[in-house]
Write a protein that holds these residues in place. Structure first.
Motif, PDB file in Angstrom:
ATOM      1  N   ASN A 163       0.480  -4.622   2.704  1.00  0.00           N
ATOM      2  CA  ASN A 163      -0.935  -4.829   2.955  1.00  0.00           C
ATOM      3  C   ASN A 163      -1.089  -6.209   3.585  1.00  0.00           C
ATOM      4  OD1 ASN A 163      -3.616  -6.002   2.384  1.00  0.00           O
ATOM      5  ND2 ASN A 163      -4.003  -4.011   1.439  1.00  0.00           N
ATOM      6  N   ASN A 164      -1.415  -6.227   4.871  1.00  0.00           N
ATOM      7  CA  ASN A 164      -1.388  -7.500   5.620  1.00  0.00           C
ATOM      8  C   ASN A 164      -2.239  -8.599   4.997  1.00  0.00           C
ATOM      9  OD1 ASN A 164       0.465  -7.197   7.642  1.00  0.00           O
ATOM     10  ND2 ASN A 164      -0.950  -6.082   8.976  1.00  0.00           N
ATOM     11  N   LYS A 198      -3.327  -8.934   1.826  1.00  0.00           N
ATOM     12  CA  LYS A 198      -2.791  -9.422   0.554  1.00  0.00           C
ATOM     13  C   LYS A 198      -1.476 -10.179   0.753  1.00  0.00           C
ATOM     14  CE  LYS A 198      -4.922  -5.802  -2.293  1.00  0.00           C
ATOM     15  NZ  LYS A 198      -4.656  -4.533  -3.027  1.00  0.00           N
ATOM     16  N   ASP A 212       0.855  -1.188   0.000  1.00  0.00           N
ATOM     17  CA  ASP A 212       0.000   0.000   0.000  1.00  0.00           C
ATOM     18  C   ASP A 212       0.893   1.240   0.000  1.00  0.00           C
ATOM     19  OD1 ASP A 212      -2.374  -1.406   0.066  1.00  0.00           O
ATOM     20  OD2 ASP A 212      -2.513  -1.402   2.262  1.00  0.00           O
TER      21      ASP A 212
END
Lengths: 251, 251
Positions: A235-236, A238, A215
Motif C-alpha cells: 500500500n503506497n 502506508k 493490501d
C-alpha cells in the motif's frame, strides 16, 4: 595505443581534484542489488592490482553530500533515482595515507580523508555497472564471496550490511525489489536473503501483517503444486508513511 | 579586567585551529539528559548574542572522530564515559560561511564546514555543565522550550530527537537513567517522555517483556495507595547483547 597506468592517471587526476573538491572528505557507496533470490554488492576491480573497492568519490566545493553521492553513483550505474542513505563516517588514522604511501605527499588521495558511508538496496536488473578510469571492471559480486578489498572498504561493507539488516526492524523494504504483486513466501524469501537466515513462516506472517503496509489482493498465484498462495501489493500511502515515521507497530 | 569580545576570541582561536585541526569537518553534540521525569538538552548561550548553540568542536589532526567527540563533550560536562552515537552529517551550503560573514575570509570558522552530528542520552544528575570561552552559560534546556539557535543547530537537534525516538524500536534504553530497580510504570514513563506521547499500558508490558532484557525481582514497590507494583532490573548480559545485535524479538 598504450593505456595509462594507475599511477599516471592518479597524478593527473590529483591536480584537478585540488581545484574541484573539498579536501579531507570522501564518499563510499555500498550498493546492494537484489534480483531473483540473489543479494549482491557493486564493486570495482582496481587497475593493475588484485584489489577491489567500493564506488566512491569526493564532494564538489558547492555540492551537498547527498547530491555528491548520487552523482558518483549515477556515473557508476547510470541510475538516477537511487535512494542512498548515510550510515556512518569512517575516520581511522592512515586509512588513505598508507594506501598511497609510494606517492608524493602532495597527491590529493594521500591526504587524511574521512569517508562518509552511504548504502542503498536496488533491483540490480535496473542498473548497468560502468567502469571508471581507475578500474578494470565494475560488477555485481555475491555478498557471500567478497574478494580482497582496498583500504578499509571491507569494514565499510560489513557495517553497511549490519545497518541494512537492522533497517528491517524499523523500516519497510521490498518496493521495486519484488514484482508489483507478490506472495507472502516471496516477501519472506527477500528478508531471509538479506538476513542470511531462515525465518519462521507463522511469525513472519504475523509480524508483517502487524506492520500494516500490505493490501491483500482478490487473486492468488495459480499453477503451483500446493494450495495457491494469496497475492499482496504494498500500500503506497502506508509504505511511504512507515518510511517516514517508522512502523505503526513501533512505540 | 575587561573580558575579550567574541570577535577577538574567535580571531585568536582561528590561528591555533589551522595548526591543530582538520579543516572542513566539525562535530556537534546533542546531549539529552533525563532525570526525574524531565528530558532536557545541553545548550550553550553564545557570548554577545541572543543565540544558543550545541556543544561542538573540531577533529584533531591525529584524532579519530569518536575520540574527538568524547573530548569535546568531556570539556563541556566533565563526564568521561558518555556513549555518543554518530547519526548524520550536515552539509548544507553556507551553513558556516554565512554565520561568520562579517569576518575575514581567512577565519577558520568561515570556511565551508560539514558537521558530524552525535547524540547521547545521559542521566543529567551525573553531568556538570561547563561554559566555554565563546559562551555566557552552558545549561540544560527543556526540549519543549528550545530558544533561537545559531546556524543549523535547530535542525541538528530535531534530527537527533527523531533518531533517539527511532532508537527505541531497535535498541534498549534506560540503563543508568532509572534507579537500579524500577517498576514497569517507571520504565513506561521514560519511553513516554522521550516519545512525547502516552502509551497503552498493556501493549507496553507485552512488548517490553518480549524484548527479554528485564529480570523480575522478588520484591515490589511498597508504600503506594494501589497494589504494590513489581520491581525489575535490567539483565546486563541480555541488555548488552541487544545493544549489539538488536532485539531478539526482531527479525
Amino acid at each position: 595505443m598504450q593505456e595509462k597506468s594507475f599511477r599516471v592517471l592518479l597524478e593527473e587526476w590529483s591536480d584537478m581534484a585540488w581545484k574541484e573538491y573539498i579536501p579531507h572528505i570522501s564518499i563510499d557507496c555500498v550498493v546492494f542489488g537484489f534480483h531473483d533470490s540473489l543479494l549482491k554488492v557493486l564493486l570495482l576491480k582496481i587497475k593493475d592490482q588484485d584489489l577491489w573497492g567500493l564506488p566512491g568519490g569526493y564532494m564538489g566545493k558547492v555540492e551537498v553530500i547527498d547530491y555528491a553521492a548520487n552523482r558518483i553513483l549515477m556515473e557508476r550505474t547510470g541510475a538516477k533515482d537511487i535512494y542512498l542513505q548515510q550510515f556512518k563516517i569512517f575516520t581511522e588514522l592512515n586509512r588513505s595515507e598508507d594506501f598511497f604511501k609510494d606517492y608524493p605527499d602532495s597527491l590529493w588521495h594521500k591526504q587524511r580523508f574521512v569517508s562518509v558511508g552511504f548504502y542503498a538496496l536496488v533491483n540490480f536488473a535496473d542498473v548497468v555497472p560502468v567502469t571508471d578510469p581507475f578500474s578494470d571492471t565494475c560488477e555485481w559480486v555475491d555478498i557471500n564471496n567478497i574478494p580482497a578489498m582496498m583500504m578499509d572498504h571491507r569494514q565499510i561493507f560489513d557495517d553497511a550490511l549490519l545497518t541494512l539488516r537492522r533497517q528491517l526492524n524499523y523500516e519497510p523494504i521490498g518496493n521495486k525489489l519484488l514484482p508489483e504483486k507478490f506472495t507472502m513466501p516471496e516477501l519472506q524469501k527477500l528478508y531471509e536473503i538479506i538476513l542470511g537466515k531462515k525465518l519462521n513462516r507463522g511469525n513472519f506472517y504475523r509480524k508483517m501483517t502487524g506492520y500494516d503496509i500490505l493490501d491483500k489482493q482478490d487473486e492468488s498465484r495459480k499453477g503451483g503444486a500446493h494450495k495457491s498462495p494469496n497475492l499482496y501489493k504494498f500500500n503506497n500511502e502506508k509504505y511511504t508513511a512507515a518510511l517516514k515515521e517508522g512502523f505503526k507497530e513501533g512505540w
